[in-house]
Design a protein around this motif. Structure first.
Motif, short mmCIF file in Angstrom:
data_model
loop_
_atom_site.label_atom_id
_atom_site.label_comp_id
_atom_site.label_asym_id
_atom_site.label_seq_id
_atom_site.Cartn_x
_atom_site.Cartn_y
_atom_site.Cartn_z
N ILE A 89 0.85 -1.20 0.00
CA ILE A 89 0.00 0.00 0.00
C ILE A 89 0.88 1.24 0.00
O ILE A 89 1.52 1.58 1.01
CB ILE A 89 -0.97 -0.02 1.20
N SER A 90 0.94 1.92 -1.13
CA SER A 90 1.93 2.98 -1.33
C SER A 90 1.76 4.13 -0.34
O SER A 90 2.75 4.72 0.10
CB SER A 90 1.89 3.49 -2.76
N TRP A 91 0.53 4.46 0.04
CA TRP A 91 0.31 5.56 0.99
C TRP A 91 1.02 5.28 2.31
O TRP A 91 1.69 6.14 2.87
CB TRP A 91 -1.19 5.77 1.22
N ILE A 92 0.91 4.06 2.81
CA ILE A 92 1.56 3.70 4.09
C ILE A 92 3.07 3.55 3.87
O ILE A 92 3.87 4.05 4.67
CB ILE A 92 0.99 2.39 4.66
N ASP A 93 3.45 2.90 2.78
CA ASP A 93 4.88 2.68 2.50
C ASP A 93 5.64 4.01 2.41
O ASP A 93 6.75 4.12 2.94
CB ASP A 93 5.05 1.91 1.19
N ASN A 94 5.05 4.99 1.76
CA ASN A 94 5.72 6.29 1.63
C ASN A 94 5.96 6.93 2.98
O ASN A 94 7.04 7.47 3.25
CB ASN A 94 4.90 7.23 0.75
N LEU A 95 4.97 6.86 3.86
CA LEU A 95 5.15 7.41 5.21
C LEU A 95 6.27 6.67 5.95
O LEU A 95 7.11 7.28 6.61
CB LEU A 95 3.85 7.29 6.01
N LEU A 96 6.28 5.34 5.82
CA LEU A 96 7.28 4.55 6.54
C LEU A 96 8.69 4.82 6.04
O LEU A 96 9.62 4.87 6.84
CB LEU A 96 6.95 3.05 6.45
N THR A 97 8.86 5.01 4.74
CA THR A 97 10.21 5.29 4.23
C THR A 97 10.71 6.64 4.75
O THR A 97 11.90 6.84 4.91
CB THR A 97 10.29 5.29 2.69
N GLN A 98 9.79 7.55 5.02
CA GLN A 98 10.19 8.85 5.57
C GLN A 98 10.54 8.75 7.06
O GLN A 98 11.37 9.49 7.57
CB GLN A 98 9.05 9.88 5.42
N GLN A 99 9.88 7.83 7.76
CA GLN A 99 10.00 7.78 9.21
C GLN A 99 11.02 6.77 9.74
O GLN A 99 11.53 6.91 10.84
CB GLN A 99 8.62 7.48 9.84
N ILE A 100 11.27 5.70 8.96
CA ILE A 100 12.13 4.62 9.44
C ILE A 100 13.26 4.42 8.43
O ILE A 100 13.00 4.05 7.28
CB ILE A 100 11.31 3.32 9.62
N LYS A 101 14.50 4.65 8.88
CA LYS A 101 15.57 4.71 7.89
C LYS A 101 15.93 3.36 7.28
O LYS A 101 16.53 3.30 6.22
CB LYS A 101 16.80 5.42 8.46
N THR A 102 15.56 2.26 7.95
CA THR A 102 15.88 0.93 7.38
C THR A 102 14.82 0.45 6.39
O THR A 102 14.99 -0.60 5.77
CB THR A 102 16.03 -0.12 8.50
N ILE A 103 13.74 1.19 6.25
CA ILE A 103 12.75 0.84 5.22
C ILE A 103 13.09 1.64 3.97
O ILE A 103 13.11 2.87 3.99
CB ILE A 103 11.31 1.11 5.70
N LYS A 104 13.39 0.92 2.90
CA LYS A 104 13.94 1.58 1.72
C LYS A 104 13.23 1.15 0.44
O LYS A 104 12.66 0.07 0.37
CB LYS A 104 15.43 1.24 1.59
N LYS A 105 13.37 2.04 -0.52
CA LYS A 105 12.91 1.70 -1.86
C LYS A 105 14.00 0.88 -2.53
O LYS A 105 15.14 1.30 -2.60
CB LYS A 105 12.63 2.99 -2.64
N CYS A 106 13.64 -0.31 -2.99
CA CYS A 106 14.62 -1.20 -3.61
C CYS A 106 14.21 -1.43 -5.06
O CYS A 106 13.07 -1.20 -5.45
CB CYS A 106 14.66 -2.54 -2.89
N PHE A 107 15.16 -1.90 -5.84
CA PHE A 107 14.88 -2.13 -7.25
C PHE A 107 15.11 -3.60 -7.59
O PHE A 107 16.11 -4.18 -7.21
CB PHE A 107 15.78 -1.24 -8.13
N SER A 108 14.13 -4.19 -8.25
CA SER A 108 14.26 -5.59 -8.66
C SER A 108 14.59 -5.66 -10.14
O SER A 108 13.83 -5.18 -10.98
CB SER A 108 12.97 -6.35 -8.38
N LYS A 109 15.74 -6.29 -10.45
CA LYS A 109 16.12 -6.46 -11.85
C LYS A 109 15.20 -7.50 -12.50
O LYS A 109 14.92 -7.44 -13.70
CB LYS A 109 17.57 -6.92 -11.96
#
Ligand SMILES: [Zn+2]
Ligand SMILES: [Zn+2]
Length: 174
Positions: A89-109
């Motif tokens: 759920i992108s709305w929650i994920d976006n908040l979490l990436t801002q608030q928790i530094k170990t939650i990151k946007k990753c890229f899958s090849k």
């Protein structure tokens, strides 16, 4: 709508919100909107627990939400599912990436797309997309059998009626 309230009902085309005063009142609501209203009242619970990193073997924290766990309160029909968590759920994920530094946007090849996931606080290793929600970890046992999830509660994220992106996310899922 009358003075009744919307409850989860199952119809020919799946779940929907129907007035508690049915058949006297035939008011209905999309299931996604009913679920959204539920989370406006409850907020979104974020859970946190310790996990041994598969790579460096140190203990790191991982975080997720388990929307079906809360939705079981709305209707027990949701108890048969548990598969919505971090990365979904992108709305929650976006908040979490801002608030928790170990939650990151990753890229899958493999899939050529990006996604959100927990990473190890010590070595940075990916803890896996959906790994934390599909892994048979003790938190899942508690989720299903013991209902002691409060032990893992990290925080509650408030939701307002104006959080349209979240409503949009729900309409994609439910
Ligand atoms: Zn009604
Ligand atoms: Zn590590």
């Amino acid at each position: 709508m009358c003075d009744g309230f919307y409850k989860v009902r199952e119809g020919k085309y799946g779940l929907f919100g129907g007035c508690s005063k049915f058949p006297n009142c035939k008011s209905t609501l999309k299931i996604s909107d009913l679920i959204f209203n539920f989370f406006v009242i409850k907020g979104i619970n974020i859970y946190k627990w310790e996990k041994e990193c598969y790579k460096c073997k140190n203990i790191t924290f991982v975080y997720s939400y388990f929307l079906y766990y809360e939705l079981e309160e709305l209707d027990e029909i949701f108890s048969i599912n548990h598969g919505i968590g971090i990365g979904d759920i992108s709305w929650i994920d976006n908040l979490l990436t801002q608030q928790i530094k170990t939650i990151k946007k990753c890229f899958s090849k493999t899939t050529n797309s990006s996604y959100i996931a927990n990473t190890c606080s010590n070595c940075g290793a990916l803890q896996g997309r959906n790994y934390v929600v599909s892994d048979p970890h003790e938190i899942i046992t508690d989720l299903w059998h013991d209902h002691t999830m409060y032990k893992y509660l990290h925080k509650n994220i408030p939701v307002t009626n104006n959080d349209f992106q979240l409503l949009f996310n729900f309409r994609e899922i439910f």
